[in-house]
Write an enzyme that holds these catalytic residues in place. Structure first.
Site, PDB file in Angstrom:
ATOM      1  N   GLY A   1       0.897  -1.369   0.209  1.00 13.16           N
ATOM      2  CA  GLY A   1       0.048   0.127   0.111  1.00 13.16           C
ATOM      3  C   GLY A   1       0.766   1.396   0.038  1.00 13.16           C
TER       4      GLY A   1
ATOM      5  N   ASN B   1       1.430   3.267  -2.442  1.00 10.62           N
ATOM      6  CA  ASN B   1       0.576   4.282  -3.334  1.00 10.62           C
ATOM      7  C   ASN B   1      -0.608   4.589  -2.665  1.00 10.62           C
ATOM      8  OD1 ASN B   1       1.869   4.845  -6.005  1.00 10.62           O
ATOM      9  ND2 ASN B   1       1.758   2.724  -6.261  1.00 10.62           N
TER      10      ASN B   1
ATOM     11  N   HIS C   1       0.398   2.407 -13.398  1.00 12.37           N
ATOM     12  CA  HIS C   1       0.932   1.105 -13.712  1.00 12.37           C
ATOM     13  C   HIS C   1       2.538   1.693 -13.856  1.00 12.37           C
ATOM     14  CE1 HIS C   1       2.023  -2.628 -16.013  1.00 12.37           C
ATOM     15  NE2 HIS C   1       2.828  -1.809 -16.854  1.00 12.37           N
TER      16      HIS C   1
END
Length: 212
Positions: free
Chosen positions: A12, A14, A110
């Site tokens: 986690g 991000n 991505h």
């Protein structure tokens, strides 16, 4: 409040970047209303708890069929009434039903400059392994809308990151996170929350910020 649900499978980082930007006022009017993980042991759920955000687990292992899991995941998302769904390292195929329920309201981060190093098998460290094996000099990250293809939705933001001599996949992964992912994911959320992102013929357009 602009309501955000975050789907995540692992640590986690991000998610933490979004939490931090909400906390420091960089994303005014934005709130994370639920964190959903397919992995009960994901540290992302601890990050959510520490930030006072509801965290729930919906694991394919708990359901006899993928169809039942898909229904449970859709139900968990809908319960949060999100304006936007953020995939922040969610390593489960998104059910078509969810995509159809939230068109142009699901985004993904991505770790490459799409269309390079994306698609089947390109996730996590594998992306950086492929980039180094190809010998590219520049990589980066991409935030895009999610459609029913794989990493094929309209691109919202991209940020390049230099590849340096002596890079390992782990070193490159960390640099891409720090110099690109943690910057453009919160930024994309902010642009969408402000109503500045639109999609036309598969291409995103970002309107200038309104003055005053």
């Amino acid at each position: 409040m602009f309501r955000v649900a975050v789907l995540v499978s692992g640590g986690g980082t991000n998610l933490q970047a979004i939490i931090d930007r909400v906390k420091d006022g960089s994303l005014p009017g934005v709130g994370i209303v639920r964190v959903i993980s397919n992995n009960a042991g994901a540290y992302a759920l601890t990050r959510a708890k520490n930030a006072g955000i509801e965290g729930v687990t919906v694991s394919p292992k708990e359901y006899e069929t993928r169809e039942l899991f898909n229904k449970a995941l859709l139900r968990a998302v809908k319960e949060a009434s999100p304006d936007l769904i953020v995939l922040a390292g969610f390593l489960v195929t998104i059910p078509p039903e969810l995509i159809r329920e939230y068109p142009d309201r699901i985004i993904n981060i991505h770790p490459s400059l799409i269309p390079s190093f994306c698609g089947k098998g390109c996730y996590g460290l594998h992306v950086h392994e492929k980039a180094l094996a190809r010998g590219v000099k520049v990589t980066g990250a991409t935030v895009h809308f999610v459609n029913e293809g794989l990493d094929s939705g309209p691109i919202i933001l991209q940020k390049p990151v230099a590849v340096e001599d002596g890079d390992t996949p782990e070193i490159l992964q960390k640099r891409v996170m720090e110099q690109a992912e943690w910057i453009i994911l919160p930024r994309a959320i902010g642009l969408i929350a402000e109503g500045r992102v639109s999609v036309e013929n598969g291409i995103t357009h970002i309107a200038p910020k309104k003055q005053g």
